[in-house]
Design a protein around this motif. Sequence first.
Motif, mmCIF file in Angstrom:
data_model
loop_
_atom_site.group_PDB
_atom_site.id
_atom_site.type_symbol
_atom_site.label_atom_id
_atom_site.label_comp_id
_atom_site.label_asym_id
_atom_site.label_seq_id
_atom_site.Cartn_x
_atom_site.Cartn_y
_atom_site.Cartn_z
ATOM 1 N N ARG A 154 19.492 21.632 9.739
ATOM 2 C CA ARG A 154 20.292 20.467 10.151
ATOM 3 C C ARG A 154 20.623 20.568 11.637
ATOM 4 N NH1 ARG A 154 22.951 21.520 5.264
ATOM 5 N NH2 ARG A 154 24.740 22.429 6.328
ATOM 6 N N MET A 155 20.926 21.798 12.097
ATOM 7 C CA MET A 155 21.237 21.980 13.519
ATOM 8 C C MET A 155 20.020 21.659 14.389
ATOM 9 S SD MET A 155 23.901 25.116 13.976
ATOM 10 C CE MET A 155 24.391 24.608 15.627
ATOM 11 N N GLN A 156 18.821 22.045 13.937
ATOM 12 C CA GLN A 156 17.642 21.724 14.738
ATOM 13 C C GLN A 156 17.436 20.210 14.787
ATOM 14 O OE1 GLN A 156 13.656 23.139 13.582
ATOM 15 N NE2 GLN A 156 13.275 23.514 15.757
ATOM 16 N N GLY A 157 17.654 19.538 13.656
ATOM 17 C CA GLY A 157 17.578 18.076 13.662
ATOM 18 C C GLY A 157 18.604 17.464 14.589
ATOM 19 N N GLY A 158 19.815 18.024 14.586
ATOM 20 C CA GLY A 158 20.867 17.535 15.471
ATOM 21 C C GLY A 158 20.567 17.809 16.935
ATOM 22 N N LEU A 159 19.994 18.987 17.209
ATOM 23 C CA LEU A 159 19.599 19.292 18.589
ATOM 24 C C LEU A 159 18.567 18.280 19.066
ATOM 25 C CD1 LEU A 159 19.471 21.022 21.162
ATOM 26 C CD2 LEU A 159 17.862 22.523 19.962
ATOM 27 N N ALA A 160 17.598 17.961 18.220
ATOM 28 C CA ALA A 160 16.580 16.968 18.588
ATOM 29 C C ALA A 160 17.225 15.607 18.857
ATOM 30 C CB ALA A 160 15.522 16.869 17.494
ATOM 31 N N ALA A 161 18.163 15.212 17.993
ATOM 32 C CA ALA A 161 18.852 13.932 18.192
ATOM 33 C C ALA A 161 19.660 13.947 19.485
ATOM 34 C CB ALA A 161 19.759 13.627 17.003
ATOM 35 N N GLY A 187 27.637 8.858 26.896
ATOM 36 C CA GLY A 187 26.377 9.578 27.055
ATOM 37 C C GLY A 187 26.459 10.905 27.776
ATOM 38 N N THR A 188 27.675 11.380 28.099
ATOM 39 C CA THR A 188 27.774 12.622 28.869
ATOM 40 C C THR A 188 27.485 13.869 28.057
ATOM 41 O OG1 THR A 188 30.165 12.680 28.507
ATOM 42 C CG2 THR A 188 29.373 11.719 30.597
ATOM 43 N N PHE A 189 27.704 13.819 26.736
ATOM 44 C CA PHE A 189 27.355 14.995 25.936
ATOM 45 C C PHE A 189 27.212 14.637 24.467
ATOM 46 C CE2 PHE A 189 31.734 15.239 24.631
ATOM 47 C CZ PHE A 189 31.747 16.012 23.469
ATOM 48 N N CYS A 190 26.597 15.567 23.755
ATOM 49 C CA CYS A 190 26.411 15.472 22.313
ATOM 50 C C CYS A 190 26.508 16.888 21.771
ATOM 51 C CB CYS A 190 25.032 14.876 22.017
ATOM 52 S SG CYS A 190 24.651 14.716 20.266
ATOM 53 N N GLU A 191 27.131 17.035 20.620
ATOM 54 C CA GLU A 191 27.315 18.360 20.028
ATOM 55 C C GLU A 191 26.909 18.329 18.561
ATOM 56 O OE1 GLU A 191 31.154 20.661 20.386
ATOM 57 O OE2 GLU A 191 31.238 20.138 18.258
ATOM 58 N N SER A 195 16.680 19.271 35.949
ATOM 59 C CA SER A 195 17.461 18.103 36.374
ATOM 60 C C SER A 195 18.965 18.309 36.231
ATOM 61 C CB SER A 195 17.038 16.869 35.568
ATOM 62 O OG SER A 195 17.398 17.022 34.210
ATOM 63 N N GLY A 196 19.383 19.479 35.704
ATOM 64 C CA GLY A 196 20.805 19.783 35.611
ATOM 65 C C GLY A 196 21.430 19.581 34.241
ATOM 66 N N ARG A 197 20.650 19.134 33.261
ATOM 67 C CA ARG A 197 21.192 19.056 31.898
ATOM 68 C C ARG A 197 21.427 20.471 31.399
ATOM 69 N NH1 ARG A 197 17.381 15.753 28.186
ATOM 70 N NH2 ARG A 197 19.220 15.589 26.858
ATOM 71 N N VAL A 198 22.456 20.661 30.569
ATOM 72 C CA VAL A 198 22.809 21.998 30.090
ATOM 73 C C VAL A 198 22.945 21.974 28.575
ATOM 74 C CG1 VAL A 198 24.575 23.819 30.141
ATOM 75 C CG2 VAL A 198 24.015 22.564 32.241
ATOM 76 N N ILE A 199 22.386 22.992 27.947
ATOM 77 C CA ILE A 199 22.635 23.249 26.529
ATOM 78 C C ILE A 199 23.538 24.472 26.497
ATOM 79 C CG2 ILE A 199 21.640 23.960 24.324
ATOM 80 C CD1 ILE A 199 19.027 22.585 25.230
ATOM 81 N N ARG A 205 25.911 22.290 22.326
ATOM 82 C CA ARG A 205 26.288 21.118 23.113
ATOM 83 C C ARG A 205 25.206 20.830 24.135
ATOM 84 N NH1 ARG A 205 30.370 24.172 22.562
ATOM 85 N NH2 ARG A 205 32.094 23.464 21.286
ATOM 86 N N VAL A 206 24.804 19.569 24.188
ATOM 87 C CA VAL A 206 23.879 19.110 25.217
ATOM 88 C C VAL A 206 24.716 18.309 26.199
ATOM 89 C CG1 VAL A 206 21.802 17.788 25.732
ATOM 90 C CG2 VAL A 206 21.958 19.053 23.569
ATOM 91 N N LEU A 207 24.856 18.848 27.412
ATOM 92 C CA LEU A 207 25.689 18.222 28.455
ATOM 93 C C LEU A 207 24.765 17.476 29.399
ATOM 94 C CD1 LEU A 207 27.798 21.444 29.065
ATOM 95 C CD2 LEU A 207 28.433 19.478 27.656
ATOM 96 N N ASN A 208 24.971 16.168 29.504
ATOM 97 C CA ASN A 208 24.078 15.307 30.269
ATOM 98 C C ASN A 208 24.658 14.812 31.583
ATOM 99 O OD1 ASN A 208 22.004 15.242 28.249
ATOM 100 N ND2 ASN A 208 23.324 13.884 27.070
#
Length: 170
Positions: A36-43, A91-95, A138-142, A162-165
């Motif tokens: 589920r986490m891998q699916g969420g990371l992809a999303a 759109g700044t982040f997703c966790e 480009s500066g995005r951070v996981i 967390r994917v920080l955009n």
Amino acid sequence: MKHIAIFLLTLSPAVAYAQVLEELTMQLRDSDGIWRMQGGLAACLGGFESPSTPEQTANAFEHMEWQNAGSYGGLTEYAYKDSSALVAQNGTFCEIADMGVPQTEAADLVRRTFAEMSEPLWTQSTSAAGCTTFTSPSGRVIEISSGGQDPICGDTPTSAIRVLNEASKG
């Protein structure tokens, strides 16, 4: 079947990556938290070069029948089994978080996802707080931390990716 293979070979790398990332989101309904986490990371990633829109990310969770647990402070929360997701409406982040996946497994999951995509792993480092991070050109951070209200860094039995955009938004 040959025609499908020829078609897939003619896809641009960006289209092929997007297709595989979309297929990974199908794991959002898996019975195992790590998948589920891998699916969420992809999303949450949406793509390696640039993120998806908040609406596209939310649609991935809704399409896979995650429960919308409400919106507050510019965030929308989703839940499924022991996993949860937060999507920033700007759109700044997703966790993506799971209460049964340790941080070390979550970091390995990030590495495995990039390897499965034949994508170069973003630069790995450690944040000032001690969290494992991966930074794109480009500066995005996981960032990997514990799950829950007050995240901590280290080898905990829960994890959040967390994917920080915000750097790529500017």
